[in-house]
Design a protein around this motif. Sequence first.
Motif, PDB file in Angstrom:
ATOM      1  N   ALA A 187       0.833  -1.208   0.000  1.00 14.85           N
ATOM      2  CA  ALA A 187       0.000   0.000   0.000  1.00 14.85           C
ATOM      3  C   ALA A 187       0.867   1.257   0.000  1.00 14.85           C
ATOM      4  N   PHE A 188       1.940   1.254   0.801  1.00 15.08           N
ATOM      5  CA  PHE A 188       2.840   2.410   0.840  1.00 15.08           C
ATOM      6  C   PHE A 188       3.561   2.578  -0.493  1.00 15.08           C
ATOM      7  N   ALA A 189       4.010   1.478  -1.080  1.00 10.15           N
ATOM      8  CA  ALA A 189       4.719   1.564  -2.363  1.00 10.15           C
ATOM      9  C   ALA A 189       3.789   2.054  -3.465  1.00 10.15           C
ATOM     10  N   ALA A 190       2.596   1.467  -3.551  1.00 10.93           N
ATOM     11  CA  ALA A 190       1.665   1.828  -4.616  1.00 10.93           C
ATOM     12  C   ALA A 190       1.209   3.274  -4.487  1.00 10.93           C
ATOM     13  N   THR A 191       0.824   3.677  -3.278  1.00 14.64           N
ATOM     14  CA  THR A 191       0.350   5.050  -3.071  1.00 14.64           C
ATOM     15  C   THR A 191       1.484   6.050  -3.246  1.00 14.64           C
ATOM     16  N   GLY A 192       2.663   5.705  -2.730  1.00 14.62           N
ATOM     17  CA  GLY A 192       3.815   6.598  -2.875  1.00 14.62           C
ATOM     18  C   GLY A 192       4.146   6.862  -4.327  1.00 14.62           C
ATOM     19  N   PHE A 193       4.201   5.808  -5.136  1.00 13.54           N
ATOM     20  CA  PHE A 193       4.523   5.983  -6.561  1.00 13.54           C
ATOM     21  C   PHE A 193       3.400   6.705  -7.301  1.00 13.54           C
ATOM     22  N   ALA A 194       2.141   6.409  -6.950  1.00 11.72           N
ATOM     23  CA  ALA A 194       1.028   7.072  -7.636  1.00 11.72           C
ATOM     24  C   ALA A 194       1.015   8.568  -7.349  1.00 11.72           C
ATOM     25  N   VAL A 195       1.164   8.939  -6.078  1.00 11.00           N
ATOM     26  CA  VAL A 195       1.148  10.357  -5.714  1.00 11.00           C
ATOM     27  C   VAL A 195       2.377  11.071  -6.274  1.00 11.00           C
ATOM     28  N   ALA A 196       3.540  10.440  -6.153  1.00 13.95           N
ATOM     29  CA  ALA A 196       4.767  11.044  -6.700  1.00 13.95           C
ATOM     30  C   ALA A 196       4.653  11.218  -8.212  1.00 13.95           C
ATOM     31  N   GLY A 197       4.047  10.236  -8.869  1.00 15.41           N
ATOM     32  CA  GLY A 197       3.906  10.309 -10.324  1.00 15.41           C
ATOM     33  C   GLY A 197       3.032  11.464 -10.766  1.00 15.41           C
ATOM     34  N   ILE A 198       1.945  11.709 -10.034  1.00 14.56           N
ATOM     35  CA  ILE A 198       1.047  12.828 -10.377  1.00 14.56           C
ATOM     36  C   ILE A 198       1.765  14.160 -10.179  1.00 14.56           C
ATOM     37  N   HIS A 199       2.484  14.297  -9.073  1.00 11.42           N
ATOM     38  CA  HIS A 199       3.213  15.547  -8.836  1.00 11.42           C
ATOM     39  C   HIS A 199       4.371  15.704  -9.818  1.00 11.42           C
ATOM     40  N   ALA A 200       4.997  14.601 -10.214  1.00  8.39           N
ATOM     41  CA  ALA A 200       6.066  14.661 -11.216  1.00  8.39           C
ATOM     42  C   ALA A 200       5.519  15.179 -12.543  1.00  8.39           C
ATOM     43  N   LEU A 201       4.318  14.744 -12.904  1.00  9.60           N
ATOM     44  CA  LEU A 201       3.698  15.211 -14.147  1.00  9.60           C
ATOM     45  C   LEU A 201       3.433  16.714 -14.085  1.00  9.60           C
ATOM     46  N   MET A 202       2.986  17.188 -12.934  1.00  8.12           N
ATOM     47  CA  MET A 202       2.746  18.623 -12.774  1.00  8.12           C
ATOM     48  C   MET A 202       4.055  19.419 -12.881  1.00  8.12           C
ATOM     49  N   ILE A 203       5.134  18.862 -12.350  1.00  4.59           N
ATOM     50  CA  ILE A 203       6.450  19.521 -12.442  1.00  4.59           C
ATOM     51  C   ILE A 203       6.893  19.581 -13.901  1.00  4.59           C
ATOM     52  N   LEU A 204       6.711  18.493 -14.630  1.00  2.42           N
ATOM     53  CA  LEU A 204       7.090  18.465 -16.045  1.00  2.42           C
ATOM     54  C   LEU A 204       6.304  19.489 -16.858  1.00  2.42           C
ATOM     55  N   ARG A 205       5.073  19.742 -16.410  1.00  6.77           N
ATOM     56  CA  ARG A 205       4.250  20.738 -17.102  1.00  6.77           C
ATOM     57  C   ARG A 205       4.567  22.162 -16.653  1.00  6.77           C
ATOM     58  N   GLY A 206       5.468  22.303 -15.676  1.00  4.81           N
ATOM     59  CA  GLY A 206       5.881  23.620 -15.212  1.00  4.81           C
ATOM     60  C   GLY A 206       4.859  24.317 -14.344  1.00  4.81           C
ATOM     61  N   GLN A 207       3.991  23.543 -13.710  1.00  2.18           N
ATOM     62  CA  GLN A 207       2.919  24.141 -12.911  1.00  2.18           C
ATOM     63  C   GLN A 207       3.264  24.123 -11.414  1.00  2.18           C
ATOM     64  N   HIS A 208       3.314  25.327 -10.810  1.00  2.00           N
ATOM     65  CA  HIS A 208       3.428  25.454  -9.355  1.00  2.00           C
ATOM     66  C   HIS A 208       4.562  24.592  -8.799  1.00  2.00           C
ATOM     67  N   ILE A 209       5.759  24.863  -9.273  1.00  2.00           N
ATOM     68  CA  ILE A 209       6.923  24.007  -9.024  1.00  2.00           C
ATOM     69  C   ILE A 209       7.209  23.833  -7.532  1.00  2.00           C
ATOM     70  N   ALA A 210       7.135  24.906  -6.758  1.00  2.00           N
ATOM     71  CA  ALA A 210       7.466  24.802  -5.330  1.00  2.00           C
ATOM     72  C   ALA A 210       6.539  23.817  -4.625  1.00  2.00           C
ATOM     73  N   PHE A 211       5.250  23.948  -4.880  1.00  2.65           N
ATOM     74  CA  PHE A 211       4.254  23.071  -4.258  1.00  2.65           C
ATOM     75  C   PHE A 211       4.482  21.618  -4.659  1.00  2.65           C
ATOM     76  N   HIS A 212       4.590  21.370  -5.954  1.00  3.30           N
ATOM     77  CA  HIS A 212       4.669  19.987  -6.437  1.00  3.30           C
ATOM     78  C   HIS A 212       6.029  19.337  -6.145  1.00  3.30           C
TER      79      HIS A 212
END
Length: 441
Positions: A187-212
């Motif tokens: 559960a920790f591995a799956a949730t950790g990778f899923a949440v990190a992946g969503i924030h990584a996508l936001m970083i790649l899009r250049g959105q709200h870098i400090a937050f993500h």
Amino acid sequence: MNDFIAARSQMALSLGFHIVFSCIGMVMPFFMAVAHYYWLTTHNVVYRNVTKAWSKGVAIFFATGAVSGTVLSFELGLLWPEFMKHAGPIFGMPFSLEGTAFFIEAIALGFFLYGWERFNPWFHWFTGVIVGVSGLASGILVVAANAWMNSPAGFDFVNGQYLNIDPIAAMFNRAWFSQALHMTIAAFAATGFAVAGIHALMILRGQHIAFHTRSFKIAAIFGCVAALVQPLSGDISAKDVATRQPAKLAAMEAHFETEKSASLIVGGIPDEEAREVKYALRLPGFLSFLAHGNFEAEVTGLDRIAKENHPPVAITHYAFQTMVGMGMIMMGIAAVYLLALFKHKKWLTKSWLFKLFALATPLGFIAVEAGWTVTEVGRQPWIIYNVMRTADAVTPMPGIAYSFYLFTAVYVSLALFVIFMLYRQIKMVGKLYDEEGESFR
């Protein structure tokens, strides 16, 4: 679709959705608590905003998990009345304790969501920790009940009667620790990778870098550590299954013939008629080591198990291979990230690293779904291992297929609702950032 297959399909569908909601619901509060701790100790407003954003996500998954879990509890009684008639008094204790944990979690979540600037800051943080601890306890208790189905204990089965019932022995059966440990880390591995992946996508899009960026780091560390630790719990589970459920292990590995120095099979296509696995990579002796800690040990094959007690080999084998494959990919990404964190810090700003995590977003939950397929399908044809067959537990009520179609629509609608709410939440973070500008940092 006959009623028996419809009943099994409905339970599989319900479990498949619920396990995603419950995993996120029991792990995200710990991410939230870490972000909140950083806010209290550093007074960096970004961590406050991360905490608030994640707390709303926790509330969404708490609500959907409660709905899907309630449906599951009704389904057990409606679809499998013969099972619940006998099993209910034996393994009811973990379910009743799970209800208590859920009650505490609900109260703590209410305190946390409405406690901003109303409670002492550290007491407020503590209520968030309680949300995580009670949610984790709830998950472990449910897994203990499932483990009982794989390793029935706490009763004597005499002439078709269930006698001398001991609920404590039933709850702490031989399988509960290995299953609870493996599921919790997953559960920790799956949730950790899923949440990190969503924030990584936001970083790649250049959105709200400090937050993500800060959100990504918290989730990625949890996910990566869990992914690297998971093989240890997998080894414990494999040795436990080899002892208790040799048919399940044989199906997992498509191991048709009993032999010493048994080979570990990687990939391959099982042919149950020819009793062989085609196109597989074989690692001599490794299955013996995995199962018994000895490269020379004998591993029981399906040839020593009555054919009517064989699990579906192909489904179990493919699910097991999928689980292990996803886990290996996550381990590789985790090793790269931790190497970057401690040795090659320049990698932490590289787009290729965030792309890896973005691509890996679903891998953990694919592994979780595959793992539960191994657990449930690998136990067949038993609903209570070696005691009651699944076919003997199903309801005689006709028309289960229509119930399956109805519940499919309900769960798909629930999933779409969750996606919509999470999308709305992400957009709201962007709106706050745009309105508050640098102060949001």
